[in-house]
Design a protein around this motif. Structure first.
Motif, PDB file in Angstrom:
ATOM      1  N   ARG A 189       0.908  -1.259  -0.075  1.00  0.00           N
ATOM      2  CA  ARG A 189       0.002  -0.094  -0.182  1.00  0.00           C
ATOM      3  C   ARG A 189       0.795   1.408   0.016  1.00  0.00           C
ATOM      4  N   LYS A 197     -14.566   2.248 -11.723  1.00  0.00           N
ATOM      5  CA  LYS A 197     -13.391   2.968 -11.179  1.00  0.00           C
ATOM      6  C   LYS A 197     -12.103   2.722 -11.723  1.00  0.00           C
ATOM      7  N   ALA A 198     -12.122   1.371 -11.891  1.00  0.00           N
ATOM      8  CA  ALA A 198     -10.687   0.953 -12.429  1.00  0.00           C
ATOM      9  C   ALA A 198     -10.883   0.898 -13.881  1.00  0.00           C
ATOM     10  N   ARG A 251      -7.071   0.625  -3.773  1.00  0.00           N
ATOM     11  CA  ARG A 251      -7.699   2.122  -4.430  1.00  0.00           C
ATOM     12  C   ARG A 251      -9.052   1.904  -4.746  1.00  0.00           C
ATOM     13  N   ASP A 267      -7.457   2.290 -15.717  1.00  0.00           N
ATOM     14  CA  ASP A 267      -6.153   1.669 -15.677  1.00  0.00           C
ATOM     15  C   ASP A 267      -6.112   0.114 -16.204  1.00  0.00           C
ATOM     16  N   ALA A 291      -5.333  -3.391  -7.969  1.00  0.00           N
ATOM     17  CA  ALA A 291      -5.651  -2.169  -7.516  1.00  0.00           C
ATOM     18  C   ALA A 291      -6.677  -1.968  -6.386  1.00  0.00           C
ATOM     19  N   ARG A 345      -0.352   1.027  -9.272  1.00  0.00           N
ATOM     20  CA  ARG A 345       0.166   2.222  -9.840  1.00  0.00           C
ATOM     21  C   ARG A 345       1.481   2.323  -8.534  1.00  0.00           C
TER      22      ARG A 345
END
Lengths: 238, 294
Positions: A75, A114-115, A104, A118, A101, A157
């Motif tokens: 994290r 939301k993803a 997040r 990415d 992810a 990320r």
């Protein structure tokens, strides 16, 4: 960005790592080269928190992280793509990527939406994963699993990514694709620690390198210099 | 219909509906096994405690529906407690001590229940005690319908949560590869705790829907653990739909054998099933193989 000093770690009674020190500056791409059993994977596991060091210090972004659980370290942005891929075999390719992810994403609710940006990036990088998005990860070929493992770690990320033996067991064509991905990542400015058994590829895509033997660093320096070093050439370039 | 056949069918249907409750209790085994590779051998005791808590709550005037919620809250806490206080310690040392520890906690729960609520079986009052529905001469009581709807509903709900929330997918990830899950930032111990808590809630819920049909007493615990364990072993520890079929099958067979051979023989089919499954097909009839290429 990552600085380890005098690390000792191992399993059971004996130390595999016998006083390793290394540094990965921000934005750099550093290779960790060594034969099978030199301790590369033990080092990767120790840096990522899966293994607690017996002695020594690990600083990430200037803060001590040794002893923290691996999930906390992940994290913080220090993410390991483990040796042997370790994809979640029963889950789908896309679920594997989403899990990368996890910190997040909302636990309940529209996590796919939301993803999506990415996911899009990863699918651009490895189009085969998009084709196989709803397939069980365990059913992918070795090369596809490696791409999935890299894709999953990028979904986090990360600030720094450790790639542990990404070339293990891959056919030459797939190997080329994986290394092209590493070059792309490097160009995008990501900080990378690349652990490899075979030095030629690793030295060609990295700025500097550490050569490991039996749990210690025996040589270090700019990758280009090491590639020309006759001792390295004999031992690791084949 | 021939009255004799009608009687058998009636018994089979009642048994099948009860079997869904066994499936729900067995589902609790699956939940904790998936996350932490351990099960609670005191699962039946959790069912019993859930039933007693619900019964006590209705006793002080709380409506049935709310008593279910109260029992589930207690079950959640107890499930979490068993994992946190006992199972985790044993697993940390890589031994099988959790088997004995969960049995001991279960035994303790039975004596506690005997002391608090007494040894006698007590009826669990529900708002619709007397009603029943007839299908072509076969009557199904409301409590039985509640068992079927409740057990199936709870399992479907949890299965949806497992597949369609990030929480659920994370728990599946921990079950598949705890180290890799940690590397994704998922605290695998929290996922395990969560599974035990949900498993405890499911067990307590099962108690509040079984209670109205069977009555509530400390002796229900051991029988339920055994039956649920039989169902889980026969179905395999990874197939929810397998539990439903196996639960229905066991419920039917045990009711019929109780009817045909006498009530003392009710528990026999579960035991025979368990022994056969362990001997012939340890991964379970519905146990699936994960595709894995290297």
């Amino acid at each position: 960005m990552l600085k380890a000093t005098n690390l000792h770690a191992g399993y059971g009674g004996s130390d595999v790592l016998k006083g390793i020190s290394l540094e990965v500056p921000e934005g750099s791409c550093v290779a960790l080269v060594g034969a099978n059993g030199a301790g590369k994977t033990t080092l990767a596991r120790t840096l990522s928190g899966l293994l607690v060091p017996r002695k020594g210090q690990i600083l990430f972004k200037g803060k001590e992280i040794s002893g923290l659980p691996a999930s906390r370290i992940a994290r913080k942005g220090l993410c390991l793509c483990p040796e042997g891929r370790h994809v979640f075999a029963p889950l789908s390719v896309e679920e594997n990527l989403l899990l990368g992810a996890f910190p997040r994403l909302p636990s309940i609710g529209p996590f796919r939406r939301k993803a999506s940006a990415d996911l899009e990036k990863i699918y651009d990088m490895f189009p085969i994963l998009q084709q196989r998005r709803s397939q069980q990860a365990g059913s992918l070929s070795g090369g596809e699993q490696q791409m999935l493992a890299i894709g999953r770690v990028l979904m986090a990320r990360p600030g720094l990514v450790i790639l542990d033996e990404p070339s293990m067991g891959l056919a030459p064509l797939v190997l080329k694709e994986v290394f092209e991905a590493i070059v792309t990542l490097r160009k995008s400015g990501m900080t990378i620690l690349l652990s490899e058994q075979f030095a030629r590829n690793a030295l060609s895509v990295t700025d500097s390198a550490y050569i490991m033997e039996q749990g210690t660093v025996v040589l270090e320096g700019p990758s280009a210099d090491l590639a020309k070093n006759p001792a390295v050439a004999e031992a690791y370039l084949g | 219909m021939n009255p004799e056949i009608l009687a058998y069918t009636q018994m089979a249907v009642s048994g099948a509906l009860m079997g869904l409750a066994y499936a729900l209790v067995a589902y609790g085994f699956q939940l904790t096994f998936a996350a932490g590779k351990a099960v609670n051998f005191g699962q039946g005791e959790l069912v019993m405690l859930g039933a007693f808590v619900g019964l006590t709550l209705t006793g002080i005037g709380i409506p049935y529906w709310l008593s279910i919620a109260g029992a589930m809250a207690v079950g959640t806490g107890l499930g979490w407690f068993v994992e946190r206080s006992a199972v985790r310690l044993a697993l940390k040392q890589h031994n099988e001590g959790w088997i004995l520890l969960t049995i001991i906690i279960g035994l303790f729960a039975v004596s506690a229940a005997e002391n608090i609520w007494g040894r006698e079986d007590k009826p669990y009052p529900v708002p619709w005690q007397d009603g029943s529905i007839d299908f072509y001469g076969i009557s199904v009581t409301w409590p039985e319908i509640t068992i079927a709807a409740g057990a199936l509903g709870a399992m479907i709900l949890i299965e949806i949560a497992k597949r369609c929330t990030m929480f659920g997918i994370a728990v599946q990830a921990v079950s598949a590869d705890p180290d890799a899950a940690e590397l994704c930032g998922i605290r695998s111990t929290s996922a395990t705790s969560l599974s035990w808590a949900v498993s405890g809630a499911a067990a307590a819920f099962a108690g509040t829907i079984i209670g109205p049909v069977t009555t509530v007493g400390p002796t229900m615990a051991a029988a339920l653990t055994l039956k649920a364990f039989s169902v889980a072993v026969v179905a395999g520890l990874d197939s929810a739909i397998g539990l439903v079929f196996t639960g229905i099958f066991l419920g039917t067979v045990e009711n019929l054998s109780g009817f045909l051979l006498g009530s003392g023989w009710r528990e026999t089919p579960g035991l025979i099933l368990l022994i056969l499954a362990l001997a012939l097909r340890p991964q379970g009839i519905f146990g699936k193989k994960i595709i894995r290429k290297v």
